[in-house]
Design a protein around this motif. Structure first.
Motif, mmCIF file in Angstrom:
data_model
loop_
_atom_site.group_PDB
_atom_site.id
_atom_site.type_symbol
_atom_site.label_atom_id
_atom_site.label_comp_id
_atom_site.label_asym_id
_atom_site.label_seq_id
_atom_site.Cartn_x
_atom_site.Cartn_y
_atom_site.Cartn_z
ATOM 1 N N ALA A 65 0.833 -1.324 -0.044
ATOM 2 C CA ALA A 65 0.121 0.270 -0.081
ATOM 3 C C ALA A 65 0.643 1.491 0.120
ATOM 4 O O ALA A 65 0.736 2.793 -1.098
ATOM 5 N N SER A 66 2.132 1.104 0.637
ATOM 6 C CA SER A 66 2.507 2.620 1.217
ATOM 7 C C SER A 66 3.553 3.076 -0.195
ATOM 8 O O SER A 66 3.140 3.989 0.083
ATOM 9 N N GLN A 67 4.587 1.749 -0.946
ATOM 10 C CA GLN A 67 4.866 1.814 -2.140
ATOM 11 C C GLN A 67 3.784 2.501 -3.290
ATOM 12 O O GLN A 67 4.323 2.726 -3.930
ATOM 13 N N THR A 68 2.565 1.539 -3.125
ATOM 14 C CA THR A 68 1.815 2.373 -3.979
ATOM 15 C C THR A 68 1.727 3.702 -3.991
ATOM 16 O O THR A 68 1.453 4.658 -4.846
ATOM 17 N N ALA A 72 2.218 7.238 -6.595
ATOM 18 C CA ALA A 72 0.943 7.820 -6.603
ATOM 19 C C ALA A 72 1.783 9.675 -6.887
ATOM 20 O O ALA A 72 1.688 10.377 -7.722
ATOM 21 N N VAL A 73 3.079 10.111 -5.897
ATOM 22 C CA VAL A 73 3.162 11.286 -5.774
ATOM 23 C C VAL A 73 4.284 11.120 -6.395
ATOM 24 O O VAL A 73 4.769 13.273 -6.411
ATOM 25 N N TYR A 120 11.959 2.706 7.259
ATOM 26 C CA TYR A 120 11.919 2.548 5.623
ATOM 27 C C TYR A 120 11.966 4.197 5.363
ATOM 28 O O TYR A 120 11.853 4.737 5.238
ATOM 29 N N VAL A 121 13.242 3.330 3.893
ATOM 30 C CA VAL A 121 13.841 5.065 3.837
ATOM 31 C C VAL A 121 13.065 5.295 2.583
ATOM 32 O O VAL A 121 13.482 4.169 1.843
ATOM 33 N N ILE A 122 13.320 6.538 1.590
ATOM 34 C CA ILE A 122 12.532 6.852 0.903
ATOM 35 C C ILE A 122 13.306 8.074 -0.452
ATOM 36 O O ILE A 122 13.675 8.764 0.858
ATOM 37 N N ARG A 123 13.848 7.818 -1.123
ATOM 38 C CA ARG A 123 14.376 8.936 -1.767
ATOM 39 C C ARG A 123 13.443 9.216 -2.452
ATOM 40 O O ARG A 123 13.097 9.312 -4.195
ATOM 41 N N THR A 124 13.190 11.204 -2.280
ATOM 42 C CA THR A 124 12.211 11.968 -3.432
ATOM 43 C C THR A 124 12.640 13.249 -2.726
ATOM 44 O O THR A 124 12.545 13.783 -1.544
ATOM 45 N N GLU A 165 8.278 15.716 2.801
ATOM 46 C CA GLU A 165 7.301 16.068 3.578
ATOM 47 C C GLU A 165 5.536 14.715 2.901
ATOM 48 O O GLU A 165 5.087 14.916 4.051
ATOM 49 N N GLU A 166 4.935 15.567 1.482
ATOM 50 C CA GLU A 166 3.726 14.729 1.226
ATOM 51 C C GLU A 166 4.048 13.083 1.264
ATOM 52 O O GLU A 166 3.566 12.320 1.707
ATOM 53 N N ALA A 167 5.507 12.680 1.086
ATOM 54 C CA ALA A 167 5.700 11.399 1.049
ATOM 55 C C ALA A 167 5.993 10.914 2.878
ATOM 56 O O ALA A 167 5.112 9.508 3.062
ATOM 57 N N ALA A 168 6.166 11.592 3.699
ATOM 58 C CA ALA A 168 6.315 11.103 4.941
ATOM 59 C C ALA A 168 5.551 10.926 5.052
ATOM 60 O O ALA A 168 4.581 10.242 6.034
ATOM 61 N N ASP A 169 4.041 11.999 5.020
ATOM 62 C CA ASP A 169 2.746 12.332 5.494
ATOM 63 C C ASP A 169 2.222 10.792 4.581
ATOM 64 O O ASP A 169 1.419 9.635 5.499
ATOM 65 N N LYS A 170 2.078 11.000 3.917
ATOM 66 C CA LYS A 170 1.875 9.265 3.140
ATOM 67 C C LYS A 170 2.118 7.946 4.246
ATOM 68 O O LYS A 170 1.134 7.231 4.402
ATOM 69 N N VAL A 171 3.505 7.959 4.201
ATOM 70 C CA VAL A 171 4.083 6.701 5.004
ATOM 71 C C VAL A 171 2.958 6.473 6.363
ATOM 72 O O VAL A 171 2.987 5.347 6.705
ATOM 73 N N TYR A 172 3.680 7.667 6.959
ATOM 74 C CA TYR A 172 2.865 7.640 9.053
ATOM 75 C C TYR A 172 1.239 7.278 8.610
ATOM 76 O O TYR A 172 1.262 6.543 9.844
ATOM 77 N N LEU A 173 0.717 7.097 7.723
ATOM 78 C CA LEU A 173 -0.521 7.710 8.049
ATOM 79 C C LEU A 173 -1.106 6.018 7.365
ATOM 80 O O LEU A 173 -2.140 5.567 8.717
ATOM 81 N N LEU A 174 -0.213 5.610 6.502
ATOM 82 C CA LEU A 174 0.037 3.944 6.336
ATOM 83 C C LEU A 174 -0.150 3.077 7.286
ATOM 84 O O LEU A 174 -0.490 2.233 7.675
ATOM 85 N N VAL A 175 1.096 3.899 8.458
ATOM 86 C CA VAL A 175 1.631 2.955 9.106
ATOM 87 C C VAL A 175 0.441 2.902 10.568
ATOM 88 O O VAL A 175 0.069 2.065 10.592
ATOM 89 N N ALA A 176 -0.027 3.980 10.396
ATOM 90 C CA ALA A 176 -0.715 4.229 11.685
ATOM 91 C C ALA A 176 -2.112 3.233 10.610
ATOM 92 O O ALA A 176 -3.192 2.383 11.558
#
Length: 471
Positions: free
Chosen positions: A373-376, A380-381, A400-404, A408-419
């Motif tokens: 889900a997070s990679q999808t 999209a971002v 979970y390291v992301i390169r983009t 900030e938008e990416a971190a928002d997505k990751v943490y929301l999906l973690v929750a």
């Protein structure tokens, strides 16, 4: 050291500052109070390169009594402080805000001999983790926590963030290693509970209150730490596996066969594995390319068949197709080379640009769904997002390291999906400044309100690490 003698031309606020410095000068030895040009640039260092303000002044106490004197004075003058250990934290808690002074525990490095009867060791807060590990090993024991920054991370900082590391699977988080603490409250009150009793039900366990509190409730000055029997033998193996599900199946099989002898089970995705191998300039431990790689370790407490069982279990996993390829260490050099590869992942990540590191934990039965889900969501971002994932699969903790560039938008997505997948936005690095905006995703309003009440009770003037965890 720059002079702190009274200056009759000071304004009222400057005069208050001078009064505090005068009091601190009497509480600390020469060169333990730094002001002006005497303040070294290291007190503004941040491993993630974010801004840290120049401290108003720096206090370097060398004892619990001196810490008490510093805190009492700063509390009386309502002077906010940033508490410093080894400054290796990854959530920004040590960064200095304008107007803050620094309380550095770097001079508090006393380390007692191992107490054999209780299998504990007493360490001051500024003692590097590696010094505790080496003292334990020399006495024939093992200290249960190990992290990549072991040479610079300090015991006080490890306690403040409840450090985890590579062997939580067997020994637990830092919380499990604490047998007693000495802590100084914001007003200078000293709480000392260093007896190391395994059974003591005389009211609240105040020691555990300070573990993981990120220096917001009090300053830990000394700790009695539990030690463990030193393994008589150990081995590790690096494996290529076909999927995350296969890695989890392998973990379940090893746990079922080896029990508590299984001490580590680390995960590396191809981007992390290929990147760190190139970064180190080392030969690949395996030529087989796979979607997931695993580094696992076993420790034998007796001279028994544990290592042989480990090897045969891995062989069976290969025959059953659970693993695609494997290499088992045959010497201490090979053993340490595999761990060096894993330890260096963080350094490799720091060598890349546009990187956001998310220290998260997710229930194992939901991890595959979270990753998909997070990679999808992140692609999209930014379709070019690169994922450099590694971590401690044995306890559900992923780095979970992301390169983009869209960090900030990416971190928002990751943490929301973690929750949404029942996880935590911080597995072992704490909240600090950096994760504060997302705390409400995994802590209820009632929990945060209770934390605020504890902070207000123990530090009513909010001088200790103000603004960390919550505002």
């Amino acid at each position: 050291m720059k002079s702190v003698e009274p200056n009759p031309t000071l304004s009222p606020s400057e005069g208050t500052h001078q009064g505090l410095l005068d009091r601190l000068s009497s509480a600390l030895p020469r060169n333990a109070l730094l002001v002006g040009d005497a303040i070294d640039a290291r007190y503004q260092e941040d491993r993630r390169g974010k801004f840290s303000a120049p401290p108003r002044f720096v206090m370097r106490p060398g004892s619990t009594a001196e810490v008490s004197g510093c805190l009492a004075a700063c509390n009386d003058f309502s002077q906010p402080l940033a508490v410093h250990g080894g400054r290796t934290g990854l959530s920004g808690g040590h960064r200095v805000v304008e107007g803050e002074a620094v309380l550095s525990l770097e001079r508090m490095t006393d380390l007692d001999e191992v107490h054999g009867d209780s299998t504990t060791i007493m360490a001051s807060a500024g003692t590097p983790l590696q010094a505790v590990q080496e003292a334990a090993e020399q006495a024939g024991y093992l200290f249960g926590v190990d992290i990549g920054s072991r040479g610079t991370a300090t015991i006080g900082g490890n306690i403040a963030t409840n450090a985890g590391g590579i062997r939580v699977l067997r020994y637990g988080m830092f919380r499990a290693q604490v047998a007693g603490l000495e802590t100084v409250l914001a007003d200078g009150t000293i709480l000392s509970s260093l007896r190391g009793l395994d059974k003591d039900n005389t009211g609240y366990d105040l020691n555990q209150l300070f573990v993981g509190s990120e220096g917001t409730l009090g300053v830990v000055t000394r700790a009695r730490l539990r030690l463990h029997p030193k393994p008589v033998a150990e081995a590790n193996a690096f494996l290529a596996v076909s999927s995350l599900e296969a890695a989890l199946k392998l973990l379940k099989r090893l746990r079922g066969t080896l029990g508590s002898s299984l001490s580590a089970f680390e995960l590396m995705f191809p981007e992390a594995f290929e990147g760190v191998v190139a970064f180190l300039g080392m030969a690949r431990p395996l030529d087989t390319k796979a979607p997931v790689y695993v580094l696992t370790e076993v420790q034998a407490l007796r001279d028994d068949a544990t290592l042989e069982t480990f090897a045969s279990c891995l062989m069976q996993a290969l025959e059953d197709g659970v693993a695609l390829d494997a290499v088992v260490s045959q010497s201490p050099r090979e053993f340490h080379a595999l761990w060096t590869m894993r330890d260096t992942c963080a350094d490799y990540v720091r060598s890349r640009d546009h990187v956001t590191g998310c220290d998260i934990s997710v229930p194992m039965h939901r991890m595959a769904a979270f990753l998909e889900a997070s990679q999808t969501a992140l692609r999209a971002v930014d379709p070019s997002t690169e994922f450099i994932v590694f971590g401690h699969l044995g306890d559900g903790n992923l780095h979970y390291v992301i390169r983009t560039p869209k960090r900030e938008e990416a971190a928002d997505k990751v943490y929301l999906l973690v929750a949404n997948h029942g996880g935590s936005i911080s597995a072992e690095h704490g909240i600090g400044f950096d994760k504060k905006p997302w705390l409400r995703l995994c802590r209820s309003e009632a929990e945060i309100a209770t934390m605020r009440r504890l902070k207000a009770a123990l530090d009513p003037k909010a001088i200790l690490n103000r603004g960390r965890i919550f505002d």
